[in-house]
Scaffold this motif. Structure first.
Motif, PDB file in Angstrom:
ATOM      1  N   ARG A 111     -88.761   7.362 -71.523  1.00  0.00           N
ATOM      2  CA  ARG A 111     -89.312   8.722 -71.542  1.00  0.00           C
ATOM      3  C   ARG A 111     -89.608   9.172 -70.120  1.00  0.00           C
ATOM      4  O   ARG A 111     -89.662   8.363 -69.200  1.00  0.00           O
ATOM      5  CB  ARG A 111     -90.586   8.761 -72.381  1.00  0.00           C
ATOM      6  N   PHE A 112     -89.813  10.457 -69.971  1.00  0.00           N
ATOM      7  CA  PHE A 112     -90.211  11.025 -68.684  1.00  0.00           C
ATOM      8  C   PHE A 112     -91.707  11.311 -68.671  1.00  0.00           C
ATOM      9  O   PHE A 112     -92.268  11.743 -69.679  1.00  0.00           O
ATOM     10  CB  PHE A 112     -89.481  12.346 -68.402  1.00  0.00           C
ATOM     11  N   GLU A 113     -92.331  11.054 -67.549  1.00  0.00           N
ATOM     12  CA  GLU A 113     -93.677  11.541 -67.237  1.00  0.00           C
ATOM     13  C   GLU A 113     -93.517  12.286 -65.919  1.00  0.00           C
ATOM     14  O   GLU A 113     -93.383  11.661 -64.863  1.00  0.00           O
ATOM     15  CB  GLU A 113     -94.666  10.385 -67.089  1.00  0.00           C
ATOM     16  N   GLY A 114     -93.480  13.604 -66.007  1.00  0.00           N
ATOM     17  CA  GLY A 114     -93.146  14.389 -64.811  1.00  0.00           C
ATOM     18  C   GLY A 114     -91.716  14.057 -64.418  1.00  0.00           C
ATOM     19  O   GLY A 114     -90.830  14.040 -65.257  1.00  0.00           O
ATOM     20  N   ARG A 115     -91.504  13.731 -63.128  1.00  0.00           N
ATOM     21  CA  ARG A 115     -90.154  13.362 -62.709  1.00  0.00           C
ATOM     22  C   ARG A 115     -89.923  11.860 -62.735  1.00  0.00           C
ATOM     23  O   ARG A 115     -88.871  11.366 -62.376  1.00  0.00           O
ATOM     24  CB  ARG A 115     -89.807  13.943 -61.341  1.00  0.00           C
ATOM     25  N   GLU A 116     -90.901  11.108 -63.213  1.00  0.00           N
ATOM     26  CA  GLU A 116     -90.769   9.653 -63.327  1.00  0.00           C
ATOM     27  C   GLU A 116     -90.222   9.269 -64.696  1.00  0.00           C
ATOM     28  O   GLU A 116     -90.754   9.675 -65.728  1.00  0.00           O
ATOM     29  CB  GLU A 116     -92.138   8.998 -63.140  1.00  0.00           C
ATOM     30  N   HIS A 117     -89.150   8.481 -64.689  1.00  0.00           N
ATOM     31  CA  HIS A 117     -88.618   7.927 -65.931  1.00  0.00           C
ATOM     32  C   HIS A 117     -89.253   6.557 -66.145  1.00  0.00           C
ATOM     33  O   HIS A 117     -89.379   5.766 -65.214  1.00  0.00           O
ATOM     34  CB  HIS A 117     -87.092   7.787 -65.852  1.00  0.00           C
ATOM     35  N   ARG A 118     -89.642   6.274 -67.375  1.00  0.00           N
ATOM     36  CA  ARG A 118     -90.299   5.006 -67.709  1.00  0.00           C
ATOM     37  C   ARG A 118     -89.534   4.352 -68.860  1.00  0.00           C
ATOM     38  O   ARG A 118     -89.385   4.945 -69.922  1.00  0.00           O
ATOM     39  CB  ARG A 118     -91.752   5.254 -68.101  1.00  0.00           C
ATOM     40  N   LEU A 119     -89.080   3.120 -68.612  1.00  0.00           N
ATOM     41  CA  LEU A 119     -88.341   2.373 -69.618  1.00  0.00           C
ATOM     42  C   LEU A 119     -89.056   1.045 -69.871  1.00  0.00           C
ATOM     43  O   LEU A 119     -89.134   0.195 -68.980  1.00  0.00           O
ATOM     44  CB  LEU A 119     -86.909   2.085 -69.141  1.00  0.00           C
ATOM     45  N   ASP A 132     -93.785 -11.155 -70.862  1.00  0.00           N
ATOM     46  CA  ASP A 132     -94.429  -9.992 -70.236  1.00  0.00           C
ATOM     47  C   ASP A 132     -93.831  -8.696 -70.764  1.00  0.00           C
ATOM     48  O   ASP A 132     -92.631  -8.616 -71.042  1.00  0.00           O
ATOM     49  CB  ASP A 132     -94.246  -9.999 -68.711  1.00  0.00           C
ATOM     50  N   GLU A 133     -94.671  -7.695 -70.906  1.00  0.00           N
ATOM     51  CA  GLU A 133     -94.233  -6.335 -71.217  1.00  0.00           C
ATOM     52  C   GLU A 133     -94.203  -5.585 -69.897  1.00  0.00           C
ATOM     53  O   GLU A 133     -95.236  -5.427 -69.237  1.00  0.00           O
ATOM     54  CB  GLU A 133     -95.190  -5.674 -72.199  1.00  0.00           C
ATOM     55  N   LEU A 134     -93.016  -5.143 -69.508  1.00  0.00           N
ATOM     56  CA  LEU A 134     -92.819  -4.485 -68.221  1.00  0.00           C
ATOM     57  C   LEU A 134     -92.394  -3.038 -68.428  1.00  0.00           C
ATOM     58  O   LEU A 134     -91.968  -2.648 -69.516  1.00  0.00           O
ATOM     59  CB  LEU A 134     -91.725  -5.216 -67.421  1.00  0.00           C
ATOM     60  N   VAL A 135     -92.504  -2.260 -67.361  1.00  0.00           N
ATOM     61  CA  VAL A 135     -91.998  -0.890 -67.349  1.00  0.00           C
ATOM     62  C   VAL A 135     -91.137  -0.741 -66.102  1.00  0.00           C
ATOM     63  O   VAL A 135     -91.566  -1.076 -64.996  1.00  0.00           O
ATOM     64  CB  VAL A 135     -93.140   0.153 -67.329  1.00  0.00           C
ATOM     65  N   VAL A 136     -89.903  -0.269 -66.315  1.00  0.00           N
ATOM     66  CA  VAL A 136     -89.032   0.067 -65.200  1.00  0.00           C
ATOM     67  C   VAL A 136     -89.260   1.543 -64.910  1.00  0.00           C
ATOM     68  O   VAL A 136     -89.022   2.398 -65.768  1.00  0.00           O
ATOM     69  CB  VAL A 136     -87.547  -0.191 -65.530  1.00  0.00           C
ATOM     70  N   ARG A 137     -89.751   1.827 -63.711  1.00  0.00           N
ATOM     71  CA  ARG A 137     -90.045   3.203 -63.297  1.00  0.00           C
ATOM     72  C   ARG A 137     -88.943   3.664 -62.349  1.00  0.00           C
ATOM     73  O   ARG A 137     -88.590   2.946 -61.422  1.00  0.00           O
ATOM     74  CB  ARG A 137     -91.404   3.256 -62.625  1.00  0.00           C
ATOM     75  N   THR A 138     -88.401   4.856 -62.586  1.00  0.00           N
ATOM     76  CA  THR A 138     -87.265   5.362 -61.811  1.00  0.00           C
ATOM     77  C   THR A 138     -87.531   6.793 -61.383  1.00  0.00           C
ATOM     78  O   THR A 138     -87.956   7.617 -62.187  1.00  0.00           O
ATOM     79  CB  THR A 138     -85.973   5.308 -62.654  1.00  0.00           C
ATOM     80  N   TRP A 139     -87.263   7.053 -60.104  1.00  0.00           N
ATOM     81  CA  TRP A 139     -87.353   8.398 -59.550  1.00  0.00           C
ATOM     82  C   TRP A 139     -86.041   8.714 -58.848  1.00  0.00           C
ATOM     83  O   TRP A 139     -85.645   7.998 -57.928  1.00  0.00           O
ATOM     84  CB  TRP A 139     -88.474   8.508 -58.513  1.00  0.00           C
TER      85      TRP A 139
END
Length: 155
Positions: free
Chosen positions: A9-17, A85-92
């Motif tokens: 999903r997106f939070e602002g311009r940050e994509h979170r996977l 671990d539960e991780l989040v890949v953050r992409t800009w």
């Protein structure tokens, strides 16, 4: 509920996977093997594009097919990730400059950054030569770019 995989999903311009660390991701110490961060980052970039409305299969299905290749990637390993671990890949997606897209990524566990990447991808013809992304592709990416260059504003 659906059985379809999520593209994040997106939070602002940050994509979170979100991703989970499985046994296959780890080395003999139970830590994520360094090369697997590159896999996580690839998933983050691909799913980010997917949510922007750009699919890799779609890029190949044009009269002038195109693709993206990684031309540069600088990784900084900060802390280890571990099995389960539960991780989040953050992409800009930061900028589009000619055939290049500049991207910043991070794998995080909660508030802890574990690995950071500075990535440059290049749009190419199928024979490997660089090419500018189409106007339609740039229009889909533009809302998430942090910076636009004067040269790109003309396209």
């Amino acid at each position: 509920m659906t059985d379809r995989p999520t593209a994040g999903r997106f939070e602002g311009r940050e994509h979170r996977l979100p991703v989970r660390v499985y046994y296959e991701d780890t080395d003999f110490t139970g830590l994520v093997y360094h090369a697997n961060y590159v896999r996580y980052f690839e998933r983050g970039r691909s799913d980010c594009l997917r949510l922007m409305g750009i699919g890799h299969a779609e890029l190949l299905d044009h009269d002038q097919p195109m693709a993206f290749v990684v031309s540069k990637m600088a990784l900084t390993f900060l802390k280890p990730a571990r099995i389960d671990d539960e991780l989040v890949v953050r992409t800009w997606y930061d900028a589009a400059k000619g055939p290049r897209l500049l991207i910043t990524q991070e794998v995080a566990r909660g508030d802890d950054a574990l690995c950071r990447a500075e990535v440059e991808v290049v749009c190419i013809h199928m024979d490997g030569r660089p090419r500018r992304p189409t106007k339609a592709l740039i229009e889909k990416v533009s809302p998430w770019l942090a910076a636009k260059t004067p040269a790109d504003a003309k396209d």
